[in-house]
Design a protein around this motif. Structure first.
Motif, mmCIF file in Angstrom:
data_model
loop_
_atom_site.group_PDB
_atom_site.id
_atom_site.type_symbol
_atom_site.label_atom_id
_atom_site.label_comp_id
_atom_site.label_asym_id
_atom_site.label_seq_id
_atom_site.Cartn_x
_atom_site.Cartn_y
_atom_site.Cartn_z
ATOM 1 N N PHE A 180 -100.011 3.244 -55.961
ATOM 2 C CA PHE A 180 -100.622 4.077 -54.918
ATOM 3 C C PHE A 180 -102.040 4.407 -55.339
ATOM 4 C CE2 PHE A 180 -100.579 8.486 -52.728
ATOM 5 C CZ PHE A 180 -101.176 7.966 -51.590
ATOM 6 N N ILE A 181 -103.010 3.774 -54.691
ATOM 7 C CA ILE A 181 -104.394 3.937 -55.123
ATOM 8 C C ILE A 181 -104.896 5.365 -54.919
ATOM 9 C CG2 ILE A 181 -105.486 3.277 -52.945
ATOM 10 C CD1 ILE A 181 -107.533 1.676 -54.733
ATOM 11 N N LEU A 182 -104.273 6.111 -54.016
ATOM 12 C CA LEU A 182 -104.677 7.499 -53.787
ATOM 13 C C LEU A 182 -103.815 8.495 -54.578
ATOM 14 C CD1 LEU A 182 -105.393 7.494 -49.934
ATOM 15 C CD2 LEU A 182 -107.050 7.419 -51.805
ATOM 16 N N LYS A 183 -103.209 8.026 -55.640
ATOM 17 C CA LYS A 183 -102.406 8.906 -56.482
ATOM 18 C C LYS A 183 -103.237 10.094 -56.949
ATOM 19 C CE LYS A 183 -101.728 8.038 -60.828
ATOM 20 N NZ LYS A 183 -101.309 7.493 -62.147
ATOM 21 N N ASP A 184 -102.669 11.295 -56.832
ATOM 22 C CA ASP A 184 -103.321 12.549 -57.238
ATOM 23 C C ASP A 184 -104.531 12.895 -56.378
ATOM 24 O OD1 ASP A 184 -101.472 12.792 -59.329
ATOM 25 O OD2 ASP A 184 -102.745 11.675 -60.709
ATOM 26 N N VAL A 185 -104.713 12.176 -55.261
ATOM 27 C CA VAL A 185 -105.821 12.456 -54.341
ATOM 28 C C VAL A 185 -105.327 12.654 -52.902
ATOM 29 C CG1 VAL A 185 -107.953 11.544 -53.320
ATOM 30 C CG2 VAL A 185 -107.484 11.189 -55.754
ATOM 31 N N GLY A 186 -104.443 11.764 -52.463
ATOM 32 C CA GLY A 186 -103.944 11.827 -51.092
ATOM 33 C C GLY A 186 -103.261 13.155 -50.792
ATOM 34 N N GLY A 187 -103.681 13.782 -49.693
ATOM 35 C CA GLY A 187 -103.066 15.032 -49.270
ATOM 36 C C GLY A 187 -103.591 16.281 -49.947
ATOM 37 N N ILE A 188 -104.531 16.139 -50.872
ATOM 38 C CA ILE A 188 -105.105 17.288 -51.580
ATOM 39 C C ILE A 188 -106.458 17.597 -50.947
ATOM 40 C CG2 ILE A 188 -105.882 18.182 -53.799
ATOM 41 C CD1 ILE A 188 -103.931 16.238 -55.141
ATOM 42 N N ALA A 189 -106.538 18.715 -50.245
ATOM 43 C CA ALA A 189 -107.708 19.035 -49.416
ATOM 44 C C ALA A 189 -109.018 19.012 -50.194
ATOM 45 C CB ALA A 189 -107.511 20.388 -48.745
ATOM 46 N N LYS A 190 -109.041 19.580 -51.375
ATOM 47 C CA LYS A 190 -110.295 19.697 -52.118
ATOM 48 C C LYS A 190 -110.821 18.364 -52.629
ATOM 49 C CE LYS A 190 -108.199 20.727 -56.640
ATOM 50 N NZ LYS A 190 -108.116 21.721 -57.738
ATOM 51 N N LEU A 191 -109.991 17.324 -52.559
ATOM 52 C CA LEU A 191 -110.401 15.993 -53.031
ATOM 53 C C LEU A 191 -110.694 15.031 -51.890
ATOM 54 C CD1 LEU A 191 -107.872 15.556 -55.971
ATOM 55 C CD2 LEU A 191 -110.283 16.239 -56.107
ATOM 56 N N ASN A 192 -110.665 15.556 -50.660
ATOM 57 C CA ASN A 192 -110.895 14.711 -49.497
ATOM 58 C C ASN A 192 -111.948 15.309 -48.574
ATOM 59 O OD1 ASN A 192 -108.693 12.391 -49.362
ATOM 60 N ND2 ASN A 192 -107.699 14.201 -50.212
ATOM 61 N N LEU A 193 -112.486 14.478 -47.704
ATOM 62 C CA LEU A 193 -113.422 14.942 -46.696
ATOM 63 C C LEU A 193 -112.694 15.805 -45.674
ATOM 64 C CD1 LEU A 193 -115.360 11.586 -46.080
ATOM 65 C CD2 LEU A 193 -115.988 13.470 -47.628
ATOM 66 N N ASP A 195 -111.831 15.235 -42.789
ATOM 67 C CA ASP A 195 -110.823 14.528 -41.994
ATOM 68 C C ASP A 195 -109.464 14.484 -42.682
ATOM 69 O OD1 ASP A 195 -111.098 12.568 -43.959
ATOM 70 O OD2 ASP A 195 -112.142 11.145 -42.676
ATOM 71 N N GLY A 196 -109.430 14.861 -43.961
ATOM 72 C CA GLY A 196 -108.167 14.882 -44.688
ATOM 73 C C GLY A 196 -107.630 13.515 -45.058
ATOM 74 N N ILE A 197 -108.407 12.477 -44.810
ATOM 75 C CA ILE A 197 -107.966 11.105 -45.054
ATOM 76 C C ILE A 197 -108.792 10.414 -46.131
ATOM 77 C CG2 ILE A 197 -107.722 8.807 -44.030
ATOM 78 C CD1 ILE A 197 -107.196 10.171 -41.354
ATOM 79 N N HIS A 198 -110.099 10.568 -46.038
ATOM 80 C CA HIS A 198 -110.995 9.836 -46.942
ATOM 81 C C HIS A 198 -111.392 10.681 -48.140
ATOM 82 C CE1 HIS A 198 -111.541 7.759 -43.040
ATOM 83 N NE2 HIS A 198 -111.536 6.682 -43.814
ATOM 84 N N PRO A 199 -111.301 10.132 -49.348
ATOM 85 C CA PRO A 199 -111.660 10.884 -50.557
ATOM 86 C C PRO A 199 -113.133 11.276 -50.572
ATOM 87 C CG PRO A 199 -110.386 8.915 -51.106
ATOM 88 C CD PRO A 199 -110.778 8.786 -49.666
ATOM 89 N N ASN A 200 -113.409 12.446 -51.144
ATOM 90 C CA ASN A 200 -114.792 12.848 -51.377
ATOM 91 C C ASN A 200 -115.233 12.350 -52.747
ATOM 92 O OD1 ASN A 200 -113.635 14.630 -53.236
ATOM 93 N ND2 ASN A 200 -113.723 16.373 -51.840
ATOM 94 N N LYS A 201 -116.390 12.783 -53.197
ATOM 95 C CA LYS A 201 -116.927 12.307 -54.467
ATOM 96 C C LYS A 201 -115.965 12.583 -55.623
ATOM 97 C CE LYS A 201 -121.020 12.764 -57.446
ATOM 98 N NZ LYS A 201 -122.371 13.393 -57.555
ATOM 99 N N ALA A 202 -115.403 13.783 -55.651
ATOM 100 C CA ALA A 202 -114.449 14.130 -56.718
ATOM 101 C C ALA A 202 -113.198 13.275 -56.621
ATOM 102 C CB ALA A 202 -114.103 15.610 -56.643
ATOM 103 N N GLY A 203 -112.754 13.024 -55.394
ATOM 104 C CA GLY A 203 -111.566 12.192 -55.210
ATOM 105 C C GLY A 203 -111.777 10.775 -55.688
ATOM 106 N N HIS A 204 -112.964 10.248 -55.447
ATOM 107 C CA HIS A 204 -113.252 8.871 -55.867
ATOM 108 C C HIS A 204 -113.289 8.742 -57.391
ATOM 109 C CE1 HIS A 204 -113.881 6.226 -52.416
ATOM 110 N NE2 HIS A 204 -114.243 7.309 -51.748
#
Length: 221
Positions: A180-193, A195-204
């Protein structure tokens, strides 16, 4: 939509349009420069492309390039991510993209299929076709398959089978696999834009670390 390859003054990560209908002198020169070192081709959708980031070099391929450069490893990370890309779209452009014969090919596609409810048999067949083309056109290329998961509102049966198709492809094709490439990122608001779907800088940055766990042994082998 344009395919982006990251470009940054102090890294080797490249940025250009890699679709055949947009071939031009600039893109050819950039890809020739990348050919002077070993190449990691990230082939994906908006997650790979860095959708919504102020600086696309902050997407996970760009973060990987910075890490590679810090370790003085001779690899150029090529970002061939297209926002909105489906597996069918990837299948249609893989023949030209793989002509660059990368050393490592990271396949990150399928999320847009899932969100659109594309039949799972079609998604799996398209991914298999991409894998087959890579192996036929560039047999020395090592393939990493990045798995994806869907939100629960898509239905339990569909989301379960969607997750499983990546594991099945990895096993049947003997591929290196990121479950799962979005492990520890998917569904975590502070790590996404927003829209809740695309990772932000911290998420990437976290995505890059997830990929690095599988990638690093290949680079240092």
């Amino acid at each position: 939509m344009a395919v982006t390859l990251f470009a940054c003054a102090d890294t080797k990560t490249q940025q250009t349009d890699t679709r055949p209908e947009n071939q031009n002198t600039t893109s050819t020169n950039v890809l020739n420069e990348a050919a002077n070192s070993k190449t990691i081709l990230c082939f994906g959708d908006s997650i790979t492309a860095g959708y919504g980031l102020d600086d696309t070099d902050d997407a996970f391929p760009g973060v990987l390039q910075k890490k590679i450069d810090s370790l003085q490893l001779d690899y150029t990370v090529v970002n061939s991510g297209v926002s909105g890309e489906t597996t069918a779209g990837g299948k249609s452009r893989i023949n030209w993209v793989i002509s660059q014969a990368p050393d490592i090919f990271l396949l990150e596609l399928g999320a847009n299929d899932g969100l659109r409810g594309v039949p799972l048999t079609e998604t799996k067949a398209n991914l298999q076709s991409i894998i087959d083309v890579v192996r036929e056109k560039s047999p020395k290329t090592q393939i990493i398959l990045a798995g994806m998961e869907l939100p629960p509102n898509m239905g339990k049966a569909y989301t379960t089978e969607f997750r499983r198709l990546y594991a099945d492809l990895a096993t049947s094709n003997n591929l290196l696999f990121i479950p799962f490439i979005l492990k520890d990122v998917g569904g975590i608001a502070k790590l996404n834009l927003a829209d809740g779907i695309h990772p932000n800088k911290a998420g990437h940055k976290i995505l890059a670390q997830t990929v690095w766990e599988v990638l690093e042994p290949l680079l240092k082998a």
